[in-house]
Every structure is written in structure tokens, then in C-alpha cells.
Design a protein around this motif. Structure first.
Motif, short mmCIF file in Angstrom:
data_model
loop_
_atom_site.label_atom_id
_atom_site.label_comp_id
_atom_site.label_asym_id
_atom_site.label_seq_id
_atom_site.Cartn_x
_atom_site.Cartn_y
_atom_site.Cartn_z
N ARG A 131 -3.05 1.72 3.09
CA ARG A 131 -2.67 0.40 2.56
C ARG A 131 -3.84 -0.57 2.61
O ARG A 131 -4.06 -1.36 1.71
N GLN A 132 -4.61 -0.51 3.71
CA GLN A 132 -5.77 -1.40 3.84
C GLN A 132 -6.82 -1.08 2.77
O GLN A 132 -7.46 -2.00 2.24
N LEU A 133 -6.96 0.19 2.45
CA LEU A 133 -7.95 0.59 1.45
C LEU A 133 -7.44 0.47 0.02
O LEU A 133 -8.18 0.68 -0.92
N GLY A 134 -6.16 0.16 -0.13
CA GLY A 134 -5.60 0.00 -1.47
C GLY A 134 -5.29 1.32 -2.14
O GLY A 134 -5.30 1.43 -3.35
N LEU A 135 -4.98 2.35 -1.33
CA LEU A 135 -4.66 3.67 -1.89
C LEU A 135 -3.17 3.79 -2.23
O LEU A 135 -2.81 4.54 -3.13
N ILE A 136 -2.34 3.08 -1.48
CA ILE A 136 -0.90 3.08 -1.73
C ILE A 136 -0.39 1.66 -1.69
O ILE A 136 -0.99 0.80 -1.04
N PRO A 137 0.73 1.38 -2.38
CA PRO A 137 1.26 0.01 -2.37
C PRO A 137 1.92 -0.34 -1.04
O PRO A 137 2.25 0.45 -0.26
#
Length: 137
Positions: A131-137
Motif C-alpha cells: 500500500r505504501q508503494l502504491g501496488l494495491i489500493p
């Protein structure tokens, strides 16, 4: 004895109620204008809050855009991204395997690779980092 106590209690309760009623009548006569002003202010404040909530347009939350640069830098495959997304749904390994149509051991292998690439040890840490890396919502 108990009957006498109950009678005194009842008499005291009636006395207190009468005194409160008299005080209420005095307060409403002495401060009637102030009471009406406060009631109007509370009513208009409530009306303003309600109208503000109803009339203020709400913007839709932005659509999630997956961070492709992070995916490339970590070397995640499309299947690993799918596994990571499904991990966030809270399903067990068996449920993930059933949903994907693969064996639980294959899911475990994918999960182990995701952990390795994200450099984490636990499922919750993987989800947080993703989530921090923006891989999943």
C-alpha cells in the motif's frame, strides 16, 4: 416502618417536583427572550449544517493507479501482483488457491516470492508495504 419511609419519600418527591416546576416557571418568565433566541440559534445552526452537507458537492475519490515503476523495480510478475492484491482481501491460502484455480503449494510459492521481493516476513507487513508503494489500493 417501611410504610412511613415510603410516605415520607413520596412527600419529598412531590415537594421536589413542585419546586422544580416553580423554578421552571420563573426561569421561563424571567429569561423568555433569551430562551427563544437560543432555540432559534440552535435551530438555524442545525439547518445550516444540514443544508451545507446536502448542498456541498462531493468529489469522487481518485481512481487507483498502480505504481508501475515500483513493480518494475521490485521485479514483480503479473501473477505476483494478483496474489498480492488477493492477500489484501484477507483470504486464506486455500481460498486463494481455489479462486485462482491453482494448488495451495503454488500460492505459497508465489507468496514466498512476494515476501522476498518486498523484503518482509509476514502477510500484514507485505500488505502495508504494498500500500505504501502504491501496488494495491
Amino acid at each position: 416502618m417501611a410504610k412511613t419511609v415510603l410516605l415520607y419519600a413520596l412527600a419529598l418527591a412531590i415537594s421536589v417536583a413542585a419546586l422544580e416546576w416553580l423554578e421552571y416557571r420563573y426561569v421561563t418568565r424571567a429569561f423568555s427572550t433569551e430562551i427563544y433566541i437560543v432555540l432559534l440559534a440552535v435551530g438555524f445552526a442545525g439547518l445550516g449544517l444540514w443544508a451545507g452537507q446536502r448542498l456541498t458537492p462531493r468529489s469522487a475519490p481518485p481512481a487507483f493507479v498502480r505504481n508501475q515503476a515500483a513493480i518494475r523495480s521490485l521485479g514483480l510478475t503479473e501473477r505476483e501482483c494478483e496474489i498480492l492484491e488477493l492477500l489484501a482481501s484477507g483470504q486464506s491460502t486455500k481460498e486463494l488457491a481455489k479462486q485462482l484455480g491453482i494448488s495451495p503449494n503454488t500460492v505459497k510459492t508465489h507468496v514466498a516470492r512476494v515476501y522476498e521481493k518486498l523484503q518482509v516476513q509476514r502477510r500484514i507487513h507485505a500488505i502495508d508495504k504494498a500500500r505504501q508503494l502504491g501496488l494495491i489500493p
